[in-house]
Design a protein around this motif. Sequence first.
Motif, PDB file in Angstrom:
ATOM      1  N   LYS A   1      -9.477  47.925 -18.373  1.00  0.00           N
ATOM      2  CA  LYS A   1      -8.976  47.861 -16.997  1.00  0.00           C
ATOM      3  C   LYS A   1      -9.735  46.808 -16.310  1.00  0.00           C
ATOM      4  CE  LYS A   1      -7.128  51.731 -16.410  1.00  0.00           C
ATOM      5  NZ  LYS A   1      -7.437  52.744 -17.952  1.00  0.00           N
ATOM      6  N   THR A   2     -11.603  48.258 -16.547  1.00  0.00           N
ATOM      7  CA  THR A   2     -12.418  48.191 -15.347  1.00  0.00           C
ATOM      8  C   THR A   2     -12.966  46.603 -16.161  1.00  0.00           C
ATOM      9  OG1 THR A   2     -12.515  50.246 -15.264  1.00  0.00           O
ATOM     10  CG2 THR A   2     -14.793  48.390 -15.115  1.00  0.00           C
ATOM     11  N   MET A   3     -12.977  46.837 -17.068  1.00  0.00           N
ATOM     12  CA  MET A   3     -13.414  45.212 -18.267  1.00  0.00           C
ATOM     13  C   MET A   3     -12.581  43.823 -17.874  1.00  0.00           C
ATOM     14  SD  MET A   3     -13.818  44.581 -22.165  1.00  0.00           S
ATOM     15  CE  MET A   3     -15.527  43.129 -23.050  1.00  0.00           C
TER      16      MET A   3
ATOM     17  N   GLY B   1     -10.532  54.136 -21.434  1.00  0.00           N
ATOM     18  CA  GLY B   1     -10.809  53.051 -22.443  1.00  0.00           C
ATOM     19  C   GLY B   1      -9.920  51.927 -22.956  1.00  0.00           C
TER      20      GLY B   1
ATOM     21  N   ASN C   1      -4.803  55.033 -14.214  1.00  0.00           N
ATOM     22  CA  ASN C   1      -4.302  55.705 -15.886  1.00  0.00           C
ATOM     23  C   ASN C   1      -2.908  55.816 -14.690  1.00  0.00           C
ATOM     24  OD1 ASN C   1      -7.859  57.096 -15.690  1.00  0.00           O
ATOM     25  ND2 ASN C   1      -6.202  55.793 -17.283  1.00  0.00           N
TER      26      ASN C   1
ATOM     27  N   LYS D   1     -11.859  41.061 -26.458  1.00  0.00           N
ATOM     28  CA  LYS D   1     -10.966  41.253 -28.101  1.00  0.00           C
ATOM     29  C   LYS D   1      -9.159  41.721 -27.661  1.00  0.00           C
ATOM     30  CE  LYS D   1     -14.479  41.410 -30.379  1.00  0.00           C
ATOM     31  NZ  LYS D   1     -16.151  40.568 -28.934  1.00  0.00           N
TER      32      LYS D   1
HETATM   33  N1  ATP Z   1     -10.118  44.001 -25.587  1.00  0.00           N
HETATM   34  C1  ATP Z   1     -11.269  44.957 -25.430  1.00  0.00           C
HETATM   35  N2  ATP Z   1     -12.403  43.909 -26.134  1.00  0.00           N
HETATM   36  C2  ATP Z   1     -14.082  44.015 -25.897  1.00  0.00           C
HETATM   37  N3  ATP Z   1     -14.340  45.548 -25.795  1.00  0.00           N
HETATM   38  C3  ATP Z   1     -13.194  46.849 -24.852  1.00  0.00           C
HETATM   39  C4  ATP Z   1     -11.831  45.742 -25.227  1.00  0.00           C
HETATM   40  N4  ATP Z   1     -11.560  47.035 -24.292  1.00  0.00           N
HETATM   41  C5  ATP Z   1     -12.274  48.069 -24.803  1.00  0.00           C
HETATM   42  N5  ATP Z   1     -13.525  48.169 -24.365  1.00  0.00           N
HETATM   43  C6  ATP Z   1     -14.589  48.458 -24.482  1.00  0.00           C
HETATM   44  O1  ATP Z   1     -14.062  50.030 -23.690  1.00  0.00           O
HETATM   45  C7  ATP Z   1     -15.648  50.462 -22.777  1.00  0.00           C
HETATM   46  C8  ATP Z   1     -14.734  51.131 -21.815  1.00  0.00           C
HETATM   47  O2  ATP Z   1     -13.341  50.220 -21.127  1.00  0.00           O
HETATM   48  P1  ATP Z   1     -13.080  50.262 -19.708  1.00  0.00           P
HETATM   49  O3  ATP Z   1     -14.345  50.928 -18.972  1.00  0.00           O
HETATM   50  O4  ATP Z   1     -12.564  48.938 -19.224  1.00  0.00           O
HETATM   51  O5  ATP Z   1     -11.905  51.116 -19.573  1.00  0.00           O
HETATM   52  P2  ATP Z   1     -10.886  51.502 -18.663  1.00  0.00           P
HETATM   53  O6  ATP Z   1      -9.426  50.491 -18.865  1.00  0.00           O
HETATM   54  O7  ATP Z   1     -11.280  51.258 -17.154  1.00  0.00           O
HETATM   55  O8  ATP Z   1     -11.216  52.970 -18.558  1.00  0.00           O
HETATM   56  P3  ATP Z   1     -10.506  54.130 -17.326  1.00  0.00           P
HETATM   57  O9  ATP Z   1      -9.659  54.552 -17.514  1.00  0.00           O
HETATM   58  O10 ATP Z   1     -11.156  55.546 -18.504  1.00  0.00           O
HETATM   59  O11 ATP Z   1     -11.415  53.472 -16.265  1.00  0.00           O
HETATM   60  C9  ATP Z   1     -15.263  48.880 -22.448  1.00  0.00           C
HETATM   61  O12 ATP Z   1     -16.965  48.966 -21.440  1.00  0.00           O
HETATM   62  C10 ATP Z   1     -15.844  47.752 -23.779  1.00  0.00           C
HETATM   63  O13 ATP Z   1     -17.158  48.076 -24.159  1.00  0.00           O
END
Ligand code: ATP
Length: 397
Positions: free
Chosen positions: A227-229, A224, A350, A198
């Motif tokens: 990034k990983t997503m 959160g 991060n 989203k």
């Molecule tokens: N833009 C988005 N749209 C939909 N869901 C999201 C979005 N951003 C985050 N999420 C939700 O938040 C969860 C955590 O995101 P993610 O693991 O990708 O974060 P990250 O940036 O990798 O965090 P970290 O730095 O802790 O690794 C995702 O699995 C997803 O369910």
Amino acid sequence: MLARVRSAAVLGIDAYLVDVETDIANGLPTFATVGLPQGAVKEGRERVYAALANTGYTFPLKRITVNLAPADIRKDGSAFDLPIAVGILAATEQISAERLGRVAVLGELGLEGAIRPVRGALPVALAARTAGLEALVLPRENLPEAGVVSGVRVLGAGNLAELADFLDGRSELPEARVDLAGLLAERAKHDVDFGEVKGQAHAKRALEVAAAGGHNILMIGPPGSGKTMLARRLPTILPQMSLDEALETTKIHSVAGVLPVGESLVARRPFRAPHHTISDAGLIGGGSYPRPGEVSLAHGGVLFLDELPEFRKNVLEVLRQPMEDGVVTIARAAMSLTYPARFMLAAAMNPCPCGYFGDPQHNCVCGPLGVERYLARVSGPLLDRIDIHLEVPAVKY
Ligand SMILES: Nc1ncnc2c1ncn2[C@@H]1O[C@H](COP(=O)(O)OP(=O)(O)OP(=O)(O)O)[C@@H](O)[C@H]1O
Ligand SMILES: [Mg+2]
């Protein structure tokens, strides 16, 4: 009597043809294998002896010499059992040698004469095609893997008796048939989709640019923020693999032994996300019997390094050369192997140890020095090779 059977062996991710020459002369009964055979090849003579006896053939009690040419490359594995057995049968005129000149034969023998599957069937089929051979006889279990190669007939034999019938011209062997276009289309489907992300319009735009130009990308943002997503969905917007690309990636996966059972083609761009505790040999490839590392397994796809500063510094530094050259060369005393490694690097981190530097909702507790030290864990030369640095802020939901 002398017989020559064509066979093949794998070196790196490619195969080369091997001539298995069998000479049977009068003298005290001996069985010698020459041409740098390693453990499993030497043991093969016991399997050959038992398989011939149990299939109803006679094993000649004479002086048998088997030469694996070219004789100066080390040969390993059990795939020479079958060509050696066929060579003995042809040299003693128990089977006809007429078809032998035009086919390559490869397989492990069971004591009762069954033919067991071998590794690297795909590179062998490619080598047989390049050498202009008419057909390749493989263990039946290897047919799905080798059948994706067109231009050479790939035949499957289940046991020694079937193969002997084929060589004598009494019967034909089943031929591999693979619907390549269907396989490519079916295997190219992904189970994640960009539509699930989203907002983040500018991050998506940056990933599109990176995908279009094959640029490396580094995403920086608080925990959160997705990034990983985002990175997991990067392979879904890369162009579909062509057949040649799929074959090359499949060869690497097949030699590394990570091809899932029953899978014949890696038609989806690989996404490799090694954990940050990985060693440099795991990333680049290596070991005393060298095997491809993560950079080669990601060939044609995405190598994702999540939490980039957590990787050990020496591990990150060894990435610089393959990123530049697209290949990894592993040199050992006995040999030097080159594995392809053309991948797109995606990295995520991060902005500071606590993760909230610059985040409007949270206070960062790291202080300027902490932030600086954290960022310095990733070296300048590596950052210089990453074209797109992208800030991914957390979305409100
Ligand atoms: N833009 C988005 N749209 C939909 N869901 C999201 C979005 N951003 C985050 N999420 C939700 O938040 C969860 C955590 O995101 P993610 O693991 O990708 O974060 P990250 O940036 O990798 O965090 P970290 O730095 O802790 O690794 C995702 O699995 C997803 O369910
Ligand atoms: Mg993450």
